[in-house]
Design an enzyme around this catalytic site. Structure first.
Site, PDB file in Angstrom:
ATOM      1  CB  CYS A 259     -59.841  11.273  14.930  1.00  0.00           C
ATOM      2  SG  CYS A 259     -59.929  12.320  16.412  1.00  0.00           S
TER       3      CYS A 259
ATOM      4  CG  HIS B 153     -57.808   7.443  17.407  1.00  0.00           C
ATOM      5  ND1 HIS B 153     -57.021   8.030  16.435  1.00  0.00           N
ATOM      6  CD2 HIS B 153     -58.345   8.459  18.117  1.00  0.00           C
ATOM      7  CE1 HIS B 153     -57.074   9.345  16.558  1.00  0.00           C
ATOM      8  NE2 HIS B 153     -57.870   9.632  17.571  1.00  0.00           N
TER       9      HIS B 153
ATOM     10  CD  GLU C 249     -55.551   5.172  14.770  1.00  0.00           C
ATOM     11  OE1 GLU C 249     -55.274   6.336  15.113  1.00  0.00           O
ATOM     12  OE2 GLU C 249     -56.686   4.822  14.381  1.00  0.00           O
TER      13      GLU C 249
ATOM     14  CB  SER D  43     -29.002  10.421  10.082  1.00  0.00           C
ATOM     15  OG  SER D  43     -30.030   9.441  10.132  1.00  0.00           O
ATOM     16  N   GLY D  44     -27.746   7.567  11.215  1.00  0.00           N
ATOM     17  CA  GLY D  44     -27.898   6.669  12.357  1.00  0.00           C
ATOM     18  C   GLY D  44     -29.346   6.326  12.621  1.00  0.00           C
ATOM     19  N   GLY D  45     -30.259   6.956  11.879  1.00  0.00           N
ATOM     20  CA  GLY D  45     -31.681   6.694  12.059  1.00  0.00           C
ATOM     21  C   GLY D  45     -32.192   5.573  11.178  1.00  0.00           C
ATOM     22  CB  VAL D  46     -35.493   3.872  11.126  1.00  0.00           C
ATOM     23  CG1 VAL D  46     -36.188   2.838  10.248  1.00  0.00           C
ATOM     24  CG2 VAL D  46     -35.444   3.397  12.568  1.00  0.00           C
ATOM     25  CG  ASP D  47     -36.720   7.388   7.570  1.00  0.00           C
ATOM     26  OD1 ASP D  47     -37.355   6.351   7.817  1.00  0.00           O
ATOM     27  OD2 ASP D  47     -37.173   8.524   7.744  1.00  0.00           O
ATOM     28  CB  SER D  48     -30.166   7.336   6.519  1.00  0.00           C
ATOM     29  OG  SER D  48     -29.799   7.177   7.878  1.00  0.00           O
ATOM     30  CB  SER D  49     -30.322   2.398   8.923  1.00  0.00           C
ATOM     31  OG  SER D  49     -29.635   3.264   9.802  1.00  0.00           O
TER      32      SER D  49
END
Length: 263
Positions: free
Chosen positions: A79, A167, A169, A221-227
């Site tokens: 794109c 696209h 993907e 934080s409760g998010g995916v990355d830090s978990s």
């Protein structure tokens, strides 16, 4: 050395999805900001340029020096990525009469081009763009068109550089994953020897070597990355990890209690 595909992120909302599709091909990839290409990384086998909310002719549009990667790696622009390469190398990109969003079908494509290996006639693709490539740079050729978009897919002649207006993907591009496979595996030469499990094992081993007996404090934080970071560190150093989850007053109702329970 682990092979990798680099995805340069120009701000598309589907950049992470491109990464997911590449990883589903058992190939490691890194998504990096558009201006952070790892020039000295010998493990890179190919580059994908993502879409963007900008038009290529906007003053604020994200731009890179293509000379840093062109001729060194196979390149696939998606794109905005396709429009950017065409515009930068001497082609024309102009506003379309109306924004094209939705299903389209390939009216024609070059069956001999490696990007279309295994493609079926009139394959359905998904468009989402307000600009269109009205003229390709010198030395470039059209290799696929839809009824409305002449330059739907192009290639630089004699060079592993492709631009795709649709696209691949997204789910609605029915053979989009096949197109990505043709690029990642057949063109870039991925050995398809990567998996999420092997990534975990490698990362845990690296963390053990780097941290040794050090103690680590990690803010959650409760998010995916830090978990995910917490899980990997816990596997590597166990009790030497201390996690802190703070109720800062901006969480949703019962979120602190529920997340803490999950942790």
């Amino acid at each position: 050395m682990q092979q990798k595909i680099i995805i340069l992120d120009f701000g598309s909302q589907t950049t992470q999805l491109i990464g997911r599709r590449v990883r589903e091909l058992d190939t490691f990839c890194e998504i990096l900001p558009y201006n952070k290409f790892p020039k000295e990384d010998p493990s890179v086998i190919g580059v994908i340029l993502s879409g963007s909310p900008f038009s290529v002719y906007d003053k604020e549009a994200f731009k890179i020096d293509l000379d840093e990667i062109r001729g060194k790696y196979p390149i696939l622009g998606i794109c905005y990525g396709a429009q950017f390469m065409s515009y930068t190398l001497g082609g024309n990109v102009e506003p379309a009469g109306t924004r094209e969003y939705g299903r389209a079908n390939l009216a024609s494509f070059d069956k001999e081009n490696p990007l279309f290996k295994g493609f079926e006639e009139h394959s359905q693709v998904w468009m989402s763009h307000g600009d269109t490539i009205t003229k390709l740079p010198e030395g470039f050729k059209v290799i696929a068109s839809t009824d409305k978009v002449v330059n739907a897919v192009y290639q630089a002649e004699g060079e592993p550089l492709w631009g795709v207006q649709f696209h691949p993907e997204v789910f609605h591009s029915v053979q989009g994953t096949l197109l990505l496979k043709n690029f990642v595996v057949d063109i870039c030469g991925s050995k398809q020897d990567w998996s999420a499990a092997s990534f975990v094992d490698t990362t845990v081993a690296e963390l053990k070597a780097q941290l040794g007996d050090d103690r680590v404090i990690l803010g959650l934080s409760g998010g995916v990355d830090s978990s995910v970071a917490a899980v990997l560190l816990n596997k590597a150093i166990g009790k030497n990890l201390t996690c802190i989850f703070v109720d800062h007053g901006m969480l949703r109702k019962n979120e602190f209690k529920n997340v803490l329970h999950d942790y």
